[in-house]
Design a protein around this motif. Sequence first.
Motif, mmCIF file in Angstrom:
data_model
loop_
_atom_site.group_PDB
_atom_site.id
_atom_site.type_symbol
_atom_site.label_atom_id
_atom_site.label_comp_id
_atom_site.label_asym_id
_atom_site.label_seq_id
_atom_site.Cartn_x
_atom_site.Cartn_y
_atom_site.Cartn_z
ATOM 1 N N LYS A 5 10.432 31.943 70.057
ATOM 2 C CA LYS A 5 11.040 32.735 71.138
ATOM 3 C C LYS A 5 10.306 34.061 71.308
ATOM 4 O O LYS A 5 10.101 34.523 72.434
ATOM 5 C CB LYS A 5 12.523 32.984 70.867
ATOM 6 N N PHE A 9 8.380 35.364 74.573
ATOM 7 C CA PHE A 9 8.738 36.647 75.153
ATOM 8 C C PHE A 9 7.494 37.517 75.356
ATOM 9 O O PHE A 9 7.319 38.132 76.414
ATOM 10 C CB PHE A 9 9.773 37.366 74.283
ATOM 11 N N SER A 89 19.051 42.881 65.836
ATOM 12 C CA SER A 89 19.413 42.049 66.984
ATOM 13 C C SER A 89 18.162 41.658 67.771
ATOM 14 O O SER A 89 17.164 42.384 67.784
ATOM 15 C CB SER A 89 20.386 42.796 67.899
ATOM 16 N N ASN A 90 18.239 40.507 68.439
ATOM 17 C CA ASN A 90 17.130 40.073 69.283
ATOM 18 C C ASN A 90 16.876 41.080 70.396
ATOM 19 O O ASN A 90 15.737 41.305 70.778
ATOM 20 C CB ASN A 90 17.401 38.680 69.860
ATOM 21 N N ASP A 91 17.957 41.689 70.924
ATOM 22 C CA ASP A 91 17.802 42.696 71.980
ATOM 23 C C ASP A 91 16.959 43.872 71.495
ATOM 24 O O ASP A 91 16.075 44.351 72.219
ATOM 25 C CB ASP A 91 19.167 43.202 72.461
ATOM 26 N N LEU A 92 17.237 44.354 70.284
ATOM 27 C CA LEU A 92 16.469 45.472 69.740
ATOM 28 C C LEU A 92 15.005 45.082 69.587
ATOM 29 O O LEU A 92 14.104 45.831 69.994
ATOM 30 C CB LEU A 92 17.039 45.934 68.398
ATOM 31 N N GLU A 94 13.315 42.719 71.149
ATOM 32 C CA GLU A 94 12.697 42.570 72.463
ATOM 33 C C GLU A 94 12.418 43.932 73.098
ATOM 34 O O GLU A 94 11.372 44.125 73.713
ATOM 35 C CB GLU A 94 13.570 41.710 73.372
ATOM 36 N N ASN A 95 13.324 44.889 72.928
ATOM 37 C CA ASN A 95 13.091 46.238 73.450
ATOM 38 C C ASN A 95 11.899 46.908 72.762
ATOM 39 O O ASN A 95 11.134 47.635 73.401
ATOM 40 C CB ASN A 95 14.337 47.109 73.304
#
Length: 119
Positions: A5, A9, A89-92, A94-95
């Motif tokens: 993933k 991304f 987290s995945n959000d962190l 990815e950011n």
Amino acid sequence: MDKAKLQSFCLTFPGTTHDYQVDWQADRYHVGGKMFAMMGGDAERKPIITLKCDPAHAEELRETYQGIVPGYYMNKTHWNSIFFDSDLSNDLIENLILHSYQLVFEKLTKKVQNQINPK
């Protein structure tokens, strides 16, 4: 954190290219010929992703999260490594990948930026 993933991304950003550095056993992601992410392992082959980061923010992240350390085999001021088995987290993550991409993209010449992202 799922490596496939993360790889997908990284490839979503305009102008991104991928190569594999055999000597380092690492996948590298570039924009305009400059690296913004590298996925490989540390000295114990523990999976990591290494990302460029604003120096002040890099230090803050290292102090806040156990899974973020100074960039393995990179300039410790400008790069962080994140362990795949960390509880971030995945959000962190990815950011942080986006932040790395933007830092590298902004340092490219205007000509190269316009070739990648025409207006």
